[in-house]
Design an enzyme around this catalytic site. Structure first.
Site, short mmCIF file in Angstrom:
data_model
loop_
_atom_site.label_atom_id
_atom_site.label_comp_id
_atom_site.label_asym_id
_atom_site.label_seq_id
_atom_site.Cartn_x
_atom_site.Cartn_y
_atom_site.Cartn_z
CE1 TYR A 164 -74.73 -12.26 5.82
CE2 TYR A 164 -76.06 -12.78 7.75
CZ TYR A 164 -74.97 -13.05 6.93
OH TYR A 164 -74.15 -14.11 7.22
CE LYS A 168 -74.50 -15.45 4.14
NZ LYS A 168 -73.35 -15.87 3.34
P1 NAP Z 1 -65.19 -11.61 7.32
O1 NAP Z 1 -64.13 -11.80 8.35
O2 NAP Z 1 -65.78 -10.25 7.12
O3 NAP Z 1 -64.61 -12.17 5.94
C1 NAP Z 1 -65.36 -12.05 4.76
C2 NAP Z 1 -64.48 -12.43 3.60
O4 NAP Z 1 -65.25 -12.27 2.39
C3 NAP Z 1 -63.26 -11.52 3.47
O5 NAP Z 1 -62.16 -12.29 3.03
C4 NAP Z 1 -63.69 -10.53 2.40
O6 NAP Z 1 -62.60 -9.96 1.70
C5 NAP Z 1 -64.46 -11.48 1.49
N1 NAP Z 1 -65.27 -10.78 0.52
C6 NAP Z 1 -66.27 -9.91 0.71
N2 NAP Z 1 -66.71 -9.45 -0.47
C7 NAP Z 1 -65.99 -10.06 -1.44
C8 NAP Z 1 -65.95 -10.01 -2.84
N3 NAP Z 1 -66.77 -9.20 -3.55
N4 NAP Z 1 -65.08 -10.80 -3.52
C9 NAP Z 1 -64.24 -11.61 -2.83
N5 NAP Z 1 -64.18 -11.68 -1.49
C10 NAP Z 1 -65.06 -10.90 -0.81
O7 NAP Z 1 -66.45 -12.56 7.59
P2 NAP Z 1 -66.58 -14.05 8.19
O8 NAP Z 1 -67.23 -13.95 9.50
O9 NAP Z 1 -65.31 -14.79 8.03
O10 NAP Z 1 -67.69 -14.61 7.18
C11 NAP Z 1 -67.43 -15.58 6.19
C12 NAP Z 1 -68.76 -16.15 5.72
O11 NAP Z 1 -69.45 -16.73 6.82
C13 NAP Z 1 -69.72 -15.10 5.12
O12 NAP Z 1 -70.38 -15.65 4.00
C14 NAP Z 1 -70.70 -14.85 6.25
O13 NAP Z 1 -71.97 -14.44 5.77
C15 NAP Z 1 -70.76 -16.23 6.87
N6 NAP Z 1 -71.24 -16.23 8.28
C16 NAP Z 1 -70.50 -15.65 9.27
C17 NAP Z 1 -70.96 -15.70 10.56
C18 NAP Z 1 -70.20 -15.09 11.71
O14 NAP Z 1 -70.68 -15.17 12.85
N7 NAP Z 1 -69.01 -14.53 11.50
C19 NAP Z 1 -72.18 -16.32 10.87
C20 NAP Z 1 -72.91 -16.91 9.83
C21 NAP Z 1 -72.41 -16.87 8.54
P3 NAP Z 1 -61.99 -8.50 2.11
O15 NAP Z 1 -61.04 -8.74 3.25
O16 NAP Z 1 -61.34 -8.06 0.86
O17 NAP Z 1 -63.17 -7.64 2.51
#
Ligand code: NAP
Length: 241
Positions: A164, A168
């Protein structure tokens, strides 16, 4: 020039839940018409229903960022529905399989690396390039790539996640490449770090809300023409590469 009307249109990938949903809601609140990109039909329709009930002008776009066909069809849907795009938020992302909450480089499963890169890096390039013709019709195109401070080589934040975190890091590198390519255009691209946010991604075990995580993406999506380009930002300002 916007060729259908003056309403600004934004596509958010992975907008059915978590930070992506909050970005969609936040952009809707400041007047964007939001294309809700999501791969699962039921989850997408439910998100659009919630957003519309909250007063957000939104429509669903079937979008799996790992599929050329799906991404091409998504661009066609947006062209048909809205005619142009002002903002693209590449938010969809995955952590990939972990073992005890870690991805140990010494035992790394390369299939996990491939899967993570396919979504977090290749997916961003695939979606960005497919949406560029629509973005070029905007007076002020903005692209935001949702990164993470885990990808910062300076910070080395979080647990060892050898698939991961480097995904990034590469996304940050790709962001810089796009910024160089767009340097003499009106297209502004930046990377964002949302902080540590309570979503499915973190098992809802994190201090920040999705709305807090969405704030930096919304700010970068609505930058003025003289805003920063090719940078990496969180709520506090510049994140070191
Ligand atoms: P999340 O709740 O797991 O949501 C991820 C989203 O990405 C979901 O809508 C998922 O859809 C979608 N997704 C995954 N694979 C996909 C694909 N092949 N095509 C289209 N959609 C896809 O995660 P989140 O925390 O909101 O994260 C959002 C972003 O922020 C990510 O890029 C993550 O790396 C980044 N981020 C998060 C954090 C954190 O603390 N949460 C920290 C740093 C960065 P499904 O529902 O269909 O799986």
């Amino acid at each position: 020039m916007n060729n259908m009307n003056d309403t600004k249109v934004a596509l958010v990938t992975g907008a059915n839940k978590g930070i992506g949903f909050a970005i969609a809601q936040g952009l809707g609140a400041v007047g964007f018409r939001v294309a809700v990109g999501a791969r699962d039909d039921a989850r997408r329709e439910e998100a659009v229903k919630y957003l519309q009930a909250a007063g957000v002008d939104s429509f669903g776009v079937a979008l799996d960022v790992t599929s050329d066909d799906s991404v091409a069809a998504a661009a066609a849907t947006i062209e048909r529905t809205a005619g142009h795009l002002d903002v693209l938020v590449n938010n969809a992302g995955i952590a990939g399989r972990t073992d005890g909450g870690k991805q140990d480089p010494t035992t790394l499963d390369l299939d996990v690396v491939r899967t993570v890169l396919e979504t977090n890096v290749f997916g961003v390039v695939r979606v960005t390039n497919a949406m560029l013709p629509l973005l070029r019709r905007s007076d002020a195109p903005r692209i935001v790539n949702m990164s993470s401070n885990m990808g910062s080589l300076t910070m080395q934040a979080g647990p060892p996640l050898a698939a991961y975190a480097p995904s990034k890091t590469m996304l940050n590198g790709i962001t810089a490449q796009y910024a160089r390519r767009f340097s003499d255009t009106n297209i502004i691209v930046n990377a964002a770090c949302p902080g540590y946010v309570a979503t499915d991604f973190t098992g809802f075990n994190a201090p920040r809300t999705p709305e807090q995580g969405a704030a930096i993406a919304i700010r970068l999506a609505t930058l003025p023409d003289d805003g920063p380009r090719g940078g990496f930002f969180d709520d506090e300002g510049v994140v070191p590469w």
